[in-house]
Motif scaffolding. Structure first.
Motif, short mmCIF file in Angstrom:
data_model
loop_
_atom_site.label_atom_id
_atom_site.label_comp_id
_atom_site.label_asym_id
_atom_site.label_seq_id
_atom_site.Cartn_x
_atom_site.Cartn_y
_atom_site.Cartn_z
N UNK B 283 0.82 -1.21 0.00
CA UNK B 283 0.00 0.00 0.00
C UNK B 283 0.85 1.26 0.00
N UNK B 284 2.03 1.18 0.61
CA UNK B 284 2.94 2.36 0.57
C UNK B 284 3.31 2.66 -0.88
N UNK B 297 3.74 13.80 -11.72
CA UNK B 297 5.18 13.59 -11.63
C UNK B 297 5.51 12.45 -12.58
N UNK B 298 6.54 12.62 -13.44
CA UNK B 298 6.82 11.59 -14.44
C UNK B 298 7.21 10.25 -13.81
N UNK B 299 6.95 9.20 -14.54
CA UNK B 299 7.19 7.85 -14.03
C UNK B 299 8.65 7.63 -13.66
N UNK B 300 9.55 8.32 -14.40
CA UNK B 300 10.98 8.13 -14.12
C UNK B 300 11.33 8.60 -12.71
N UNK B 301 10.79 9.77 -12.34
CA UNK B 301 11.06 10.31 -11.00
C UNK B 301 10.54 9.34 -9.95
N UNK B 302 9.42 8.72 -10.27
CA UNK B 302 8.82 7.75 -9.36
C UNK B 302 9.76 6.59 -9.10
N UNK B 303 10.40 6.14 -10.18
CA UNK B 303 11.35 5.02 -10.04
C UNK B 303 12.48 5.39 -9.10
N UNK B 304 12.95 6.65 -9.23
CA UNK B 304 14.06 7.07 -8.36
C UNK B 304 13.62 7.02 -6.90
N UNK B 305 12.41 7.52 -6.65
CA UNK B 305 11.90 7.53 -5.27
C UNK B 305 11.79 6.10 -4.74
N UNK B 306 11.27 5.21 -5.58
CA UNK B 306 11.13 3.82 -5.16
C UNK B 306 12.50 3.22 -4.83
N UNK B 307 13.47 3.50 -5.69
CA UNK B 307 14.82 2.97 -5.46
C UNK B 307 15.39 3.46 -4.15
N UNK B 311 16.58 1.30 -0.77
CA UNK B 311 17.91 1.34 -0.15
C UNK B 311 17.79 1.69 1.33
N UNK B 312 16.98 2.72 1.61
CA UNK B 312 16.80 3.13 3.02
C UNK B 312 16.23 1.96 3.83
N UNK B 313 15.27 1.25 3.23
CA UNK B 313 14.62 0.17 3.98
C UNK B 313 15.59 -0.95 4.29
N UNK B 314 16.54 -1.20 3.40
CA UNK B 314 17.52 -2.26 3.67
C UNK B 314 18.57 -1.75 4.66
N UNK B 315 18.79 -0.42 4.61
CA UNK B 315 19.85 0.16 5.45
C UNK B 315 19.44 0.24 6.92
#
Lengths: 501, 331
Positions: B283-284, B297-307, B311-315
């Motif tokens: 849901x997030x 907001x373009x899909x590309x920017x979305x991908x960056x946010x997801x990435x 990383x933060x979630x694994x860190x």
């Protein structure tokens, strides 16, 4: 020149929450083999890491040749001539022997940094010849036996021109004959002027090699004695802190009818024509050199391995054991050799570990009942007297001996009739060892049939009602308790090599 | 020796209760909703929000079994190809005149079979890792889909088939109801049954499981087959939402699905994770995508946010470990 090549004074090392070393002393003479002994967790390993520069002590002083020094990293210690050979061989199995020997100090041409393979192979050959090794430096490390890998580790120590060599339980995984070879090499190194610190749980190693022995207990220094001046009993008291009255308490269990019988069990390339039986309340010691096929026979009995021909009778009925589950359902339980890899889930609480083979008992139609589970685990843990506070304590937080007790408790959770123990006291300290022996005796008294694999002669002699000896995949002798002597066992385990040539 | 008393009851500790990954996910979820509500006035509309779930829930159905596979310590990257193949088979059969219910049945069957093949390959050839096996089947399944349909589209499904992804029961989207029911079933299966317990055990130490009489091969085949079946289910809902299908459908879904599970705190090393975390992560990501879509907001920017989120979630669990050792040293 000082009398001692290495002297450590008042070494203290504190880890978060624990004092691993508490003002420890140690003095090593030139050209001497010095045994270091103590129970698991006494601080021996930490001590070695301090000497080899892996850890920096919080307090204390280290003198090398009478000069005060401190190591910043292992490389510095290596430069000063200190080398360690660890308990579990730390090698690169996919690299050649030469590469393993020169790992970290490869020979390179000064300017171009090209690796000088030819020179390295030649020097490796010289080192191996010196150690009377029967393999070439170009073979892969992984293709060698543990004993041979041990020799490579020693060659590695020699290649750094080590003056002080530390051996951490080098004989733990070796057979009698291989240990003998290791003794010879160790003595040769000593005669060439190296000082050696030898760590071992085996008393025979110490008597055979060392001239002095130092004992640690609970991270503290207990004392140093000349080996020919201290008795076995005093040494045990020093290590354990209490007297162990009987090393092998033999309770007389009532031996009943036969439970399990093997008839002519064979698997090509592993074992041939194996026949023996176990009765209720009987402890059968299964011994032989490492590689004699003991573990394979047991794995066939417990469904971990298939067999080609032969029959297994359980309570006089012929049975087919396809996998560990059917073995367990019949009532045959197996305590594996490597408790950390094969016996436990270290990141789990001990309660969950215990109930894993018998989840059906604490569930209804597949739904877990965690309350029932916890109570069941608690009862079993108390039965084997595990030192823990709660069933949710992590298995990794327990000492080796207590972990082994948890694995035993795991077996008790199932409805078993035959319990097979594979080297149950390997790498376990003296105190826990006798506790495990008591548990094994208890099991026999309760009517379980017990098969115990062991390479330790005193254990086999002290515990078994019947000894089955294997050599090169065959049973060479079955002896009763009364007939058995160390010499007879050795004879059956090693002789008549000519038959197989 | 004195008999020791070993506690059988878990002692409740407020600290460890709140010190859980899932609480962090709850906070992130709330933050994203607050952010979305601030940037767009249309966001906090219940009807629209419910509708928004339709766009990502088909994919989310596959996160449920993927959690099982990750907990086992394995991975399945062939799921997207399985979706494509079962979807293509369904469409082609229907266009050949097979009744739709039968075509749907075949869709599920093909998915199940694909999963079963993965499971058998993995257990029969133990020297192969799950990445290699499912990478190969990923290529093969997609290849078969291309052979069947070539580079064309197939569709013209009956009207009622659209209901699956676009229909409502009362005011609630049908797919949301399906998702909730399946999520509850999978959650209970993983956390409350002996089956789930054994899966966690296998992810931690498969060798010890073998010695404990756990039928590891059987369980592994079941889990992979179940994943195949769910890929079939996903294929049905996805095809229903798109109205037609092509062999390149669901391209890249496997990474989205694995990313959702990982963000949810499921370890790719096996043995750790909880269903509730994965569901929160679904849901997030879903609402984040929807909210950012609302303000173009373009899909590309979305991908960056997801990435970055990944990383933060694994860190963070690592930082948590460091923080704890720091505190221990001080005391």
């Amino acid at each position: 020149m000082s009398e001692y090549i290495l002297e450590l004074k008042g070494i203290t090392k504190i880890f978060p929450g624990v004092k691993a070393l508490d003002r420890v002393e140690f003095k090593l003479k030139r050209g001497q083999i010095h045994a270091l002994m103590g129970e698991n967790g006494a601080g021996k390993s930490t001590f070695i890491k301090v000497i080899t520069g892996v850890l920096t002590p919080n307090e204390g002083e280290i003198y090398l040749d009478g000069q005060k020094i401190s190591f910043k990293n292992p490389k510095e210690a290596q430069h000063m001539g200190i080398a360690a050979i660890y308990q579990h061989v730390t090698c690169y199995p996919d690299l050649t022997v030469t590469e393993n020997i020169f790992m970290g100090h490869e020979k390179v041409q000064k300017r171009t940094k090209r690796i000088l393979w030819k020179e390295m192979h030649e020097e490796a050959k010289v080192l191996l010849d010196e150690l009377c090794a029967n393999f070439e430096p170009k073979v892969l490390m992984g293709s060698l036996s543990v004993a041979q890998q041990q020799i490579v580790e020693i060659a590695k120590a020699l290649s750094t021109n080590a003056k002080i060599i530390i051996m951490d339980e080098p004989t733990a995984a070796l057979t009698k004959k291989e240990s003998e070879e290791l003794y010879r090499i160790t003595e040769k190194l000593r005669d060439q002027g190296a000082a050696i610190i030898f760590i071992s749980h085996r008393f025979e190693d110490m008597y055979r090699l060392a001239s002095e022995v130092t004992v640690f207990r609970d991270a503290k220094y207990i004392g140093t004695w000349l080996v020919n001046e201290i008795t076995n009993e005093n040494l045990i008291v020093a290590m354990v802190g209490r007297e162990i009255t009987q090393l092998y308490p033999k309770k007389e269990a009532i031996i009943g009818e036969e439970i399990l019988r093997l008839e002519g069990l064979s698997k090509t390339g592993y074992f041939k024509d194996i026949s023996f039986s176990v009765k209720k309340g009987e402890i059968v010691g299964l011994t032989g050199l490492v590689g004699a096929g003991r573990s394979e026979v047991i794995q066939a009995m417990t469904g971990l391995m298939s067999y080609d021909s032969g029959k297994i009778y359980f309570e006089n009925k012929e049975v087919e054991i396809k996998n560990p589950l059917t073995a367990m359902q019949l009532g045959i339980g197996y305590l594996p050799e490597d408790r950390q890899k094969q016996g436990l889930i270290l990141e789990w609480g001990i309660g969950r570990n215990i109930t894993l083979p018998t989840l059906d008992r604490c569930s209804t139609k597949g739904w877990m009942n965690e309350g029932v589970e916890a109570v069941m685990a608690k009862e079993l843990l108390e039965k084997v007297e595990v030192k823990a506070n709660s069933v949710f304590d992590l298995a990794s937080s327990l000492s080796g001996g207590n972990q082994q007790k948890v694995v035993v408790a795991k077996l008790l959770s199932a409805d078993l009739k035959v319990i097979i123990l594979d080297e149950p006291t390997k790498g376990v300290d003296v105190g826990s060892k006798s506790a495990i022996h008591e548990i094994i005796n208890d099991l026999a008294c309760k009517g379980y049939g017990v098969i115990m694999i062991s390479s330790e002669m005193p254990e086999i002699l002290g515990m078994s009602d019947k000894v089955v000896i294997m050599r090169e995949g065959k049973v060479t002798a079955i002896m009763d308790r009364e007939q058995t002597t160390q010499e007879l066992i050795l004879e059956s385990a090693m002789m008549n090599q000519a038959d197989f040539s | 020796m004195a008999q020791r008393n070993i506690l059988a009851k878990k002692q409740f500790s407020i600290k460890s209760f709140f010190f859980q990954w899932e609480w962090l996910l709850v906070i992130v979820f709330i933050l994203i909703n607050v952010m979305n509500a601030n940037i767009s006035d249309y966001y906090l509309n219940p009807t629209l929000l419910l509708d928004a779930t339709m766009t990502f829930l088909d994919k989310a159905l596959l996160v449920l079994p993927m959690v099982f596979i990750l907990v086992l310590g394995d991975i399945d990257i062939s799921v997207a190809s399985t979706i494509a193949l079962s979807s293509v088979v369904m469409a082609v059969l229907y266009n050949l005149g097979v009744p739709m219910p039968v075509a749907i049945l075949f869709c599920l069957l093909v998915g199940t079979l694909c999963g079963y093949i993965n499971g058998i390959l993995l257990t029969k050839f133990k020297e192969l890792s799950a990445v290699i096996v499912t990478l190969s089947t990923m290529i093969i399944f997609r290849g078969i889909a291309y052979i069947i349909l070539e580079d064309q589209a197939a569709g013209k499904f009956p009207k009622w088939f659209n209901f699956l992804s676009w229909g409502y029961m009362g005011k609630i989207p049908f797919i949301l109801i399906v998702f909730v029911i399946l999520a509850i079933i999978f959650g209970l299966l993983l956390h409350k049954t002996t089956f789930g317990r054994r899966i966690f055990a296998m992810g931690n130490n498969i060798e010890a499981c073998r010695f404990s009489g756990v039928q590891v091969d059987k369980i592994k085949v079941i889990v992979f087959t179940l994943t195949g079946l769910m890929a079939g289910v996903t294929a049905i809902f996805l095809t229903s939402r798109m109205g037609s299908t092509r062999p390149n459908v669901a391209m890249g879904y496997e990474l989205d699905i694995i990313a959702m599970a990982v963000l949810g705190g499921v370890s790719t090393a096996g043995g750790k994770g909880r269903m509730i975390g994965a569901i929160l992560a679904i849901f997030i990501i879903g609402f984040l995508r929807y909210g950012l879509g609302l303000i173009n907001i373009p899909a590309q920017a979305l991908l960056i946010i997801l990435g970055l989120l990944l990383i933060v979630s694994v860190m963070i669990p690592n930082l948590k470990g460091r923080f704890q050792t720091l505190r221990k040293v001080k005391s």
